[in-house]
Design an enzyme around this catalytic site. Structure first.
Site, PDB file in Angstrom:
ATOM      1  N   HIS A 159       0.821  -1.224   0.000  1.00 27.92           N
ATOM      2  CA  HIS A 159       0.000   0.000   0.000  1.00 27.92           C
ATOM      3  C   HIS A 159       0.852   1.269   0.000  1.00 27.92           C
ATOM      4  O   HIS A 159       0.410   2.309   0.482  1.00 27.92           O
ATOM      5  CB  HIS A 159      -0.954   0.038   1.208  1.00 27.92           C
ATOM      6  CG  HIS A 159      -1.715  -1.223   1.427  1.00 27.92           C
ATOM      7  ND1 HIS A 159      -2.950  -1.480   0.873  1.00 27.92           N
ATOM      8  CD2 HIS A 159      -1.394  -2.339   2.122  1.00 27.92           C
ATOM      9  CE1 HIS A 159      -3.363  -2.672   1.229  1.00 27.92           C
ATOM     10  NE2 HIS A 159      -2.431  -3.229   1.992  1.00 27.92           N
ATOM     11  N   SER A 280      14.288  21.687 -16.454  1.00 28.94           N
ATOM     12  CA  SER A 280      13.065  22.444 -16.651  1.00 28.94           C
ATOM     13  C   SER A 280      13.401  23.699 -17.436  1.00 28.94           C
ATOM     14  O   SER A 280      14.457  24.299 -17.225  1.00 28.94           O
ATOM     15  CB  SER A 280      12.462  22.818 -15.293  1.00 28.94           C
ATOM     16  OG  SER A 280      11.595  23.921 -15.442  1.00 28.94           O
ATOM     17  N   LYS A 286      15.674  22.228 -11.337  1.00 27.77           N
ATOM     18  CA  LYS A 286      14.999  20.943 -11.557  1.00 27.77           C
ATOM     19  C   LYS A 286      15.866  19.936 -12.312  1.00 27.77           C
ATOM     20  O   LYS A 286      16.574  20.269 -13.249  1.00 27.77           O
ATOM     21  CB  LYS A 286      13.695  21.142 -12.354  1.00 27.77           C
ATOM     22  CG  LYS A 286      12.608  21.888 -11.616  1.00 27.77           C
ATOM     23  CD  LYS A 286      12.118  21.166 -10.363  1.00 27.77           C
ATOM     24  CE  LYS A 286      11.299  19.942 -10.661  1.00 27.77           C
ATOM     25  NZ  LYS A 286      10.040  20.262 -11.333  1.00 27.77           N
ATOM     26  N   GLU A 293       9.348   8.674 -16.437  1.00 24.23           N
ATOM     27  CA  GLU A 293       7.931   8.978 -16.657  1.00 24.23           C
ATOM     28  C   GLU A 293       7.474   8.426 -18.007  1.00 24.23           C
ATOM     29  O   GLU A 293       6.350   7.920 -18.144  1.00 24.23           O
ATOM     30  CB  GLU A 293       7.707  10.488 -16.600  1.00 24.23           C
ATOM     31  CG  GLU A 293       7.991  11.082 -15.220  1.00 24.23           C
ATOM     32  CD  GLU A 293       8.046  12.601 -15.273  1.00 24.23           C
ATOM     33  OE1 GLU A 293       7.001  13.220 -15.101  1.00 24.23           O
ATOM     34  OE2 GLU A 293       9.136  13.167 -15.482  1.00 24.23           O
TER      35      GLU A 293
END
Ligand code: ARG
Length: 463
Positions: A159, A280, A286, A293
């Site tokens: 979980h 970024s 960043k 992803e």
């Protein structure tokens, strides 16, 4: 200009309308079949000579001509012509241009319907070989990470809540198992694809005395199809392969998600090298895990390809229908997407760096050894359900006091149950807790080392 009109014989007076040609032509994508088309045609011509339908001289000219046409189309020396519709008509037309009359005899006893079925089956088999090698490369990268982190403890999760301590190696080896099953599914898909449909003709086989087994053997296909209608109308093998690609994609998406989590500041478990991250355009600080992803996302189009495929085939009457041309692009897209994803995943895993100290700190917070307290009491004679209850009470007290279980004194433990003794301290050591899980499939050190040895032997050297 080509010496043939392709599939448009004197039956037709005019050409196709422009938009009709654009929709009808498949050569933009089916040119991927070029090597398979030429291999199939060469085997067909040799067989026709062996059974006396062609002369040996014609078969020789065809084989040489096909090799030349293949090389010229592949190198770009000869352009693909969309007016010739597909890879099959392009190759045949160029062959006739190159060798003349013998080329016009090649299509004897054959249709594009059994031809494309054969080409796609050969493509599927080659795709499996490539995907399997890429899966193995990723598996090796995972096994080598596991070998680096046999003694790195980390929280195991359920979980997404810290559950029990594990060895980080165990986590990497979980993905190796998924890929082992994926490879078995790939092999299975290849086995059913490796059947020769040639000789099925357009739908009702052929009047020529062909030797289907000879063609199959020449192409290293162990068997021939048993029903000509089914053979030209079937794309199960493609659907199966794409389904397998989708499952590989699902596994890579889980890996991608974990890389996103692990490299976040919130987890801080791992770092990806700059080769696998993007910046970024706005925020200079960043370092984004874009590739992780994308691993997570790419499966979307692969599952989409599977849905496209089954939807195209659903409800088609026997035997061949042009609808089947629409099974090609999703097949190629699924194979190519997963091939690239496997390569990216292997690169990312190879350069991943775990933060051993952060992982260890995570193990030490969050009551991960609560199960050990219960197991300890069971070893002292308690029923598990009672022991679970007592340990739960201790966790509750520790949470209230803002302490970890290892920080409770023996007196406090004894107050909860007199069966606790000084040896409980060793039970609360996470490394020992892991090593007590000494069963096949468990995270104990010896089990992990044995798995790494087994997998290294099975997978061979890192390529
Ligand atoms: N490009 C076609 C396909 O992929 C080849 C077969 C064409 N056959 C036909 N009868 N029009 O299905």
């Amino acid at each position: 200009m080509s010496g043939t009109k392709g599939a448009r014989s004197r039956r037709f007076e005019g050409g196709l309308a422009d938009v009709a040609q654009a929709m009808n032509a498949s050569v933009d994508f089916d040119q991927r079949l070029l090597p398979h088309d030429v291999a199939g045609s060469t085997a067909h011509a040799r067989m026709l000579a062996a059974v006396g339908v062609l002369t040996e001289a014609d078969a020789d000219a065809i084989a040489d001509g096909l090799a030349q046409v293949r090389d010229q189309l592949a190198s770009g020396a000869l352009p693909w012509d969309p007016a010739l519709e597909d890879v099959h008509m392009n190759v045949e037309a160029r062959l006739i241009d190159a060798i003349g009359d013998a080329g016009r005899r090649l299509h004897t006893g054959r249709s594009r319907n059994d031809q494309v079925a054969l080409d796609l089956r050969l493509y599927a088999r080659a795709a499996v070989a490539d995907l399997d090698a890429r899966c193995a490369t990723l598996q090796r990268a995972l096994v080598e990470q596991a070998a680096r982190h046999v003694d790195t403890l980390m929280p195991g999760y359920t979980h997404l809540q810290r559950a029990q301590p594990i060895r980080a190696a165990h986590h990497f080896l979980a993905y190796v198992e998924m890929l082992t099953r994926d490879r078995a599914r790939l092999a299975d898909a290849a086995r059913r694809a490796a059947v020769s449909p040639l000789g099925s003709g357009a739908l009702a086989a052929t009047t020529f005395p062909i030797d289907r087994q000879q063609v199959a053997q020449a192409l290293d296909l162990p068997d021939v199809t048993r029903n000509s209608l089914d053979a030209v109308g079937d794309r199960d093998f493609a659907i199966e392969l794409v389904a397998t690609c989708a499952l590989i994609g699902v596994h890579l998406s889980r890996l991608g998600e974990e890389l996103v989590l692990w490299t976040s500041q919130e987890f801080g478990f791992a770092r990806l090298s700059d080769a696998w991250c993007s910046g970024s355009s706005l925020m200079p600080q960043k370092k984004n895990p874009d590739l992780a992803e994308l691993l997570r996302a790419k499966v979307g189009r692969v599952v989409g390809a599977w849905v496209t495929l089954v939807t195209v085939v659903k409800g088609l009457p026997l035997a061949y229908n042009k609808d089947l041309q629409e099974t090609q692009e999703p097949l190629y897209d699924a194979v190519e997407t997963v091939a690239a994803s496997l390569e990216v995943a292997a690169g990312m895993i190879g350069s991943l760096e775990l933060d051993v100290a952060v992982l260890r700190a995570a193990v030490d917070r969050g009551y991960l050894v609560a199960t050990e307290l219960a197991d300890y009491l069971v070893n002292k004679g308690a029923a598990f359900r009672d022991a679970h209850d007592i340990a739960g009470g201790l966790v509750r007290a520790a949470v209230a006091a803002g302490r970890e279980l290892g920080e409770l004194s023996l007196d406090e433990l004894r107050a909860a149950d007199p069966r606790f003794d000084a040896d409980v301290a060793t039970w609360l050591d996470p490394a020992r807790a892991v090593d007590r899980r000494d069963v096949v499939g468990g995270p104990a050190r010896g089990r992990i080392l044995a798995e790494i040895a087994r997998l290294r032997a099975q997978l061979g050297a890192t390529s």
